[in-house]
Design an enzyme around this catalytic site. Structure first.
Site, PDB file in Angstrom:
ATOM      1  N   GLY C 205     -48.954 -62.986 -46.244  1.00  0.00           N
ATOM      2  CA  GLY C 205     -48.840 -63.894 -45.076  1.00  0.00           C
ATOM      3  C   GLY C 205     -47.508 -64.255 -44.475  1.00  0.00           C
ATOM      4  N   LEU C 231     -56.203 -60.528 -44.337  1.00  0.00           N
ATOM      5  CA  LEU C 231     -55.159 -60.718 -44.027  1.00  0.00           C
ATOM      6  C   LEU C 231     -54.477 -59.910 -45.222  1.00  0.00           C
ATOM      7  CD1 LEU C 231     -53.237 -60.984 -42.012  1.00  0.00           C
ATOM      8  CD2 LEU C 231     -52.503 -63.346 -43.310  1.00  0.00           C
ATOM      9  N   ASP C 232     -54.096 -58.672 -44.690  1.00  0.00           N
ATOM     10  CA  ASP C 232     -52.655 -57.951 -45.650  1.00  0.00           C
ATOM     11  C   ASP C 232     -53.326 -57.718 -46.697  1.00  0.00           C
ATOM     12  OD1 ASP C 232     -50.451 -58.580 -43.911  1.00  0.00           O
ATOM     13  OD2 ASP C 232     -49.920 -60.706 -44.590  1.00  0.00           O
ATOM     14  N   ALA C 233     -54.756 -56.914 -46.552  1.00  0.00           N
ATOM     15  CA  ALA C 233     -55.325 -57.007 -47.922  1.00  0.00           C
ATOM     16  C   ALA C 233     -56.246 -55.081 -47.782  1.00  0.00           C
ATOM     17  CB  ALA C 233     -56.701 -58.185 -48.497  1.00  0.00           C
TER      18      ALA C 233
END
Lengths: 288, 288, 288, 288
Positions: C205, C231-233
């Site tokens: 994040g 997100l960011d995964a």
């Protein structure tokens, strides 16, 4: 520095206080006034918090230690300082606690035996008996305090009793794998050091290598930190990582991770024993 | 530190002198006496050499700079100090020199452009024209000074003439690949920084990656150092390495090595520009 | 290998399939049968998932590429293989996207210019105009597509339109700082690479360096990964870290972190472009 | 891979031979023909030398080992292969030799005890008696063979006699600090592993940390290598480094260096024991 007076030896002074004008000058004056000879000096100002940290090492005639303490007492009151003056030849009493995984324990013992860690070890406490032979090999008392699942409370009461007797300055959880009760953590603020087998804050809690394997990270790590009531959330002393690849199984990660755990705990403990770690809030200043 | 007087800003003081009693106290007193407020302090005693090094940063009202200089002048004579007081907002003039390999140059320019390197670049000098477009892109004058094999002497005379005009504080050999004549090295003591593409003292001289490949090492490195008359033998500022494997060809090593060269030169140059590098004999003290 | 037939050049074959008996033998036979000469071979069996991954490079007479494709077609059906055969001289079309922080962009451009990254760059797209001069310096079309807070939907529609024209094989978010809408992520599975400025899964994040500073970690990192809806995964391609200290401010962390971001994105992108990254579920196999 | 036949277990095959067409196909066929199931495969072509290296691991019904050996015998003759087929459950006999510094010895013993190193240790030989208690703690025979300065010849004759009895597959010089006579080195080609406490080729010979301190390097390292007649010049297996600073004394370097020595010897030995190290000329191929 060539020691001119054979009687002198090293003392170290650490100070934590609100940032203010003239700290360095006044402390330097106090040391110079007792003929101390500064050999190492590190300081740090946390501008955001308005806080000041320092660690100095200096050669001092021990006969003048009392005089210096008096000066520091006045200074400390005046400047609202937390300060510690320690003879660098003094050694902490450190109790080691371990469960079944012995790699950190054997590493610490070998380093201690080689003179790398300035501490005395009054006892090794364990909830298992696996490492009794190793303890005996190094001539250290080993005590078995089982922690049964259904009676943890009395196990920890017994453990505390032993610690009350042993009077440790510091307790090291060298892969102890048991969560200490909050009342115990509170009793030893900044005095219990744990090694967690992940690069915190990632993968706190149980089975971090399994978590890392599932997420597919490319580096795994370890963290040594002071134990607080909140699990794996205390001030971080030291961290490091090592590379893993897609073909590393969880078992490979555990093996590679053991190396990182060893370094990170040994380094963190050495920093702690040499008075290199100062804390403020949940963060550490490490004068490595 | 919360700046209480808006007029104050950061100065830095570096001192190199014989180790002696009371240095810290007397310097701290001088700074406190001009209402300086210390925000960073690093010092080092080389016990073997009996030598003392320090670098302090402090906020000072610039109107009192003259007063502090007077105090330091007295102190410096008294204690045989080499000292430099610098306004931390001042910027060095740095001439970059490059041959055909442009990776260090483009890295330095990008960092300079991002504000990472406190310097002005009056010119980029090169024995080739390859990097003229890049220089122009960043708005920096580019000058082509060919170094023909059969007339190096007049090429270096011409080069020196240009340097005399440009008046650089520091010259950076960002893969310049030409050996400067001794008289030129002497002219800029601790002021010419070179990047050598090996982990010195291994593989000094020509074609270090080929040498590394032949020897079968498992890590390759780079070294940034001050240039002295003796090739690749000056005081080392910074070094780093990266891992190579049996399947890395010389070309792969060159590619991997470029990364290390970039970090090592950029870090070394930043340390230099921020006054973090002090020298004594052929060694550096780096307050990183 | 000394290339005996000048007509031959390198092809690479990557295969992902259920693990089964005889894969290597049958693929090797297919390549040998077309007179291919294997120069690099890497494979991996995920025992837990029962899945097999390989990447081979071999010299082949391009006149026989068709014949090899036929053999692989049969084999692929028989063994339920996902396979890709690529001429190693072919280059992907890669669109770079950037916001205001230009350090990854300038690094990628310098590497591309030095021949480190086998790709063509049809355009750089940005929601700001800061980096237009740099793009022009390298002769690459720069397009400004603003993303206003109150009308992101039409901005992304416009962006998609441009991508439809540009037909990229891969999109690189070189610090683009905008969260792409899910429908866009889905459109380019394993084809959008992002650099996140933390060591994931820590500090996903916004403002990861601020998070890291608050937690007091001793290392900061960066992660290049394929973008997925979450997100960011997405699958992690590459990660690295660098050491920070108590005296590193958030600004220092940002500066140090930029270096890690550069390496991690450049390495991850190179692996991707050279067909070294295979995915299965949310994890990558990287034959580095 | 889910092992379908419980009778199967892992074998590993390593091959070194001139590079030629069809190696992989023919070896894969031989393994497939005996129902072997490949789980790990690594290979390398040294294009310059025209040489091929591979290491495969596969599950095989041990009842078919003989059949596979026959196939490999034919293949080996045909393709001029040096090949080794080893049951992965077999363990080498490793004699450890040590002088007074025990950090590598205690590290190897702890790893061996934890199951990290697949070896049996028939004896620890030393020219001092310091580590006899540690050997006893792990239940390993310790033999004291003094090496008097004035009669090294008969000491080494005695040592060789003991080795003749002990029949080691590998000898590890875990900081043995004595230079073995050439005739002894020749007797165990690629079978004696030494740890040298520098990043070779820098600082070969005596007192490498003192040399490093004098030169002012910023990283120190260690090297594990096969012993050849020429001192510190044999094929390098593994290397690593750690950072030092201006304030690290020679004693600090020795302490920090011990850590690197531990990792580098332990990793190098594990690679060796798992058949991951192939040699050609004075270089190693390490399938780590």
């Amino acid at each position: 520095m060539t020691e001119t007076t054979p009687a002198r030896h090293d003392f170290r002074l650490s100070i934590v206080c609100p940032d203010q004008h003239g700290i360095v000058a006044r402390v330097a004056e106090a040391i110079a006034g007792t003929d101390g000879w500064i050999t190492e000096a590190a300081q740090h100002t946390d501008a955001e918090a308005g806080w000041f940290f320092m660690r100095w090492v200096f050669a001092l005639d021990p006969a003048r230690e009392g005089e210096l303490r008096d000066r520091l007492l006045h200074l400390g009151e005046d400047m609202r300082m937390d300060w510690v003056l320690a003879d660098s030849r003094s050694r902490q009493r450190v109790v080691l606690m371990v469960s079944r995984e012995g790699h950190c324990l054997s590493d610490l013992l070998a380093r201690w035996n080689a003179g790398e860690l300035p501490m005395d070890i009054p006892a090794i406490l364990s909830n298992h008996t696996d490492h009794e032979p190793l303890a005996r090999c190094y001539g250290i008392p080993f005590e078995h305090i089982p922690v049964p699942r259904d009676d943890r409370a009395s196990a920890f009461a017994q453990l505390q009793e032993r610690l009350d007797d042993l009077q440790p300055d510091t307790v090291v959880l060298a892969r102890y794998m048991q969560i200490l009760p909050p009342w115990m953590c509170e009793r030893y603020p900044q005095r219990i050091i744990n090694i967690h087998h992940s690069f915190l804050p990632s993968f706190s809690g149980a089975r971090p290598y399994h978590q890392a394997h599932t997420r597919g990270v490319k580096l795994i790590g370890a963290t040594s930190h002071y134990v607080t009531e909140e699990l794996d959330a205390g001030p971080i002393i030291e961290q490091d990582v090592t590379r893993v690849r897609h073909d590393d199984s969880v078992q490979d990660m555990i093996r590679k991770g053991r190396d990182v755990e060893r370094w990170v705990l040994a380094r963190g403990l050495r920093y702690h024993l040499e008075g290199r770690v100062l804390t403020h809030g949940n963060k550490t200043v490490v004068f490595d």
